[in-house]
Every structure is written in structure tokens, then in C-alpha cells.
Design an enzyme around this catalytic site. Structure first.
Site, short mmCIF file in Angstrom:
data_model
loop_
_atom_site.label_atom_id
_atom_site.label_comp_id
_atom_site.label_asym_id
_atom_site.label_seq_id
_atom_site.Cartn_x
_atom_site.Cartn_y
_atom_site.Cartn_z
N ASP A 1 0.83 -1.37 -0.01
CA ASP A 1 0.03 0.07 0.33
C ASP A 1 0.94 1.33 -0.10
OD1 ASP A 1 0.33 0.97 2.97
OD2 ASP A 1 0.29 -1.32 2.85
N ASP B 1 0.74 3.64 2.50
CA ASP B 1 0.40 4.03 3.91
C ASP B 1 -0.77 5.01 3.52
OD1 ASP B 1 1.17 4.14 6.56
OD2 ASP B 1 2.21 5.89 6.48
#
Length: 283
Positions: free
Chosen positions: A207, A209
Site C-alpha cells: 500500500d 500508507d
């Protein structure tokens, strides 16, 4: 050589180990996260241990890091390949990138980062938290074994969790020049060094974050990309084990030399007994 592997059960399921056995062990630091799975691959002995337990029952804070590293040391392991799921702090490190970091920044708050204490003081150098020789080997294995994008070096900032970062924290980490963020590098890397194990990790980006607009991390996204990363990580680990050089040299193998600040005669007997496996030759 005996190679330890720390990661999720998906790694063990994919590794073509032969002569597989399971061993239940305990340590002076409690029970490890699961049984040790032992086998051979390309003639090398391999010991696998899932960091969070088979059913992912340990949080990043309460995982039995001390018992895990001690158990691997007791099994004769001298080098460890770890895996981590991480968030990216860089646009150029999108999900499903593999990162082989060479630095760590510790932002944990509630973890004990040493085997020692209890009347025994040890001050160990940690300027290179990942073994440079293992970092190089994993980076080479990653580029040879997988079509995934691979980034060598960079800083892993380890947060306490289990919550993800705030936006302010994420932006701060980016401003400091950190590259990926995760929850499990510490104290594992510090304990591996105290146990004189050559240690490095293959981190799979799941991802961005929470810093990137319209891309705030969710568990669903993390699990989806972690599953996508699994095949690439398995390929890297298998190839790294198959090609592990016999003439491998690691500064970690003598890391305790000159670091014990307490005279042996002043260390309590129960502490001496507890650390015998780790530091006996220096005491």
C-alpha cells in the site's frame, strides 16, 4: 549452513522442502510463535518459523520475537531470511514492489529490544542493522528469480502498530527520507544481531500508507497485495536458499565480541544460564 526463514505460512507451503519434520521447542524466553519446521532444500538445511503463528494470532507488539530468534539459534541457524509486509512512502515504490532495505528507523514504544539485562549490560553496534552480505545476496536473488520490480537498500521505519500511521506521521516519515513503513522489523533485527545471526529481509509493498491522496491504506488492500506479493517472495527465498554461497561471510557472526560491559563474575548465575547459548563463548 543452516538457514532460518521467518514469515507467513504461505512461504512454507510453497517451499519444496524435503525430509520435513516438525519440532516443538521452548526457550528461556518462552515459547516461539509455532513449531519449528525443518527440512532441506538444494542440500541446505532450512528451519521455518511463522512470526505471527500459524493462524496469525500474535500482534506486531506481542509476537514472541525473543523466543523465535532464540529457537532458531538453538536449531543451529546462522543466517536468517525474513519477510515483511510494508507500506510505501515513495511514489516510485508502488504496491507489489519488493524492497531489500539496508537501514531501520525504530519508532516502537512497547518492545524489549535485547536478550540481556538482569545484571548483564551489553552495548552492541547496530549501524548496519541488516547484514550487508545478506542484503546483497537477497537483492541478487530477487532480480534473478522474479519479474517483480525490486528496489535494493532504503530505510524501513518500524512503528508500534497495530494501527496504521496518521497522516501527520506518514508525511513526517516521508520528509525524513524513509522509504517503507512496517511493524515487525524491531526488535527482530536487533535480537538477530545479538544472537550473531546474519539477517536481512524481503519486504513486499502492499500500500501507500496514508500520505497519498485517495489511497489511504486498508486491511483489504494490504491482504490483497500481500497475496499478490507472495509468489514473488517465495521465488526469491527459494532461489536465495538454492544459491547461498558456501564462502558467505558476515560481520554479524562475531557481533558480541567486545560488547559485554559487565564482568562475568558480576553477572547473576540465572542470567548466565539464560544467555549461555547466545554469549557463552564470551563469558
Amino acid at each position: 549452513m543452516t538457514i532460518g526463514v521467518i514469515g507467513g505460512s504461505g512461504i512454507y507451503d510453497a517451499l519444496p522442502l524435503e525430509n520435513v519434520t516438525k519440532e516443538t521447542v521452548t526457550t528461556p524466553y518462552g515459547d516461539p510463535s509455532d513449531d519449528l519446521t525443518k527440512g532441506t532444500l538444494a542440500g541446505n538445511e532450512v528451519v521455518f518459523l511463522p512470526r505471527h503463528g500459524e493462524d496469525h494470532r500474535h500482534t506486531p507488539t506481542d509476537a514472541p520475537y525473543h523466543a523465535n530468534i532464540y529457537a532458531l539459534k538453538g536449531a543451529g541457524v546462522d543466517r536468517v531470511i525474513a519477510t515483511n509486509a510494508v507500506g510505501s512512502l515513495r511514489e516510485e515504490l508502488p504496491p507489489q514492489t519488493l524492497v531489500i532495505p539496508d537501514q531501520i528507523f525504530d519508532r516502537t514504544k512497547h518492545r524489549t529490544p535485547t536478550f540481556f539485562g538482569d545484571g548483564m549490560v551489553v552495548h552492541m553496534g547496530f549501524a548496519q542493522p541488516y547484514c550487508p552480505a545478506m542484503v546483497d545476496h537477497l537483492a541478487t536473488a530477487a532480480t534473478e528469480a522474479t519479474d517483480a520490480s525490486v528496489s535494493k537498500d532504503g530505510t524501513y521505519v518500524c512503528i508500534e502498530g497495530p494501527q496504521y500511521s496518521t497522516k501527520a506521521e506518514s508525511e513526517f516519515y516521508r520528509a525524513q527520507g524513509y522509504d517503507v513503513v512496517g511493524m515487525t522489523a524491531i526488535p527482530e533485527a536487533k535480537l538477530a544481531r545479538e544472537a550473531e545471526l546474519s539477517y536481512a529481509t524481503v519486504a513486499g509493498v502492499t500500500d501507500y500508507d496514508v500520505w497519498k491522496a485517495d489511497s489511504e491504506v486498508t486491511l483489504e488492500e494490504v491482504l490483497e497485495n500481500a497475496a499478490a506479493n507472495q509468489e514473488s517472495i517465495n521465488q526469491v527465498i527459494e532461489h536465495a536458499i538454492e544459491t547461498m554461497p558456501e564462502d558467505f561471510e558476515s560481520h554479524a557472526w562475531s557481533a558480541l565480541e567486545g560488547t559485554i560491559n559487565t564482568p562475568t563474575e558480576s553477572i547473576p548465575a540465572d542470567t548466565l544460564e539464560r544467555v549461555e547459548l547466545l554469549a557463552g563463548e564470551y563469558l
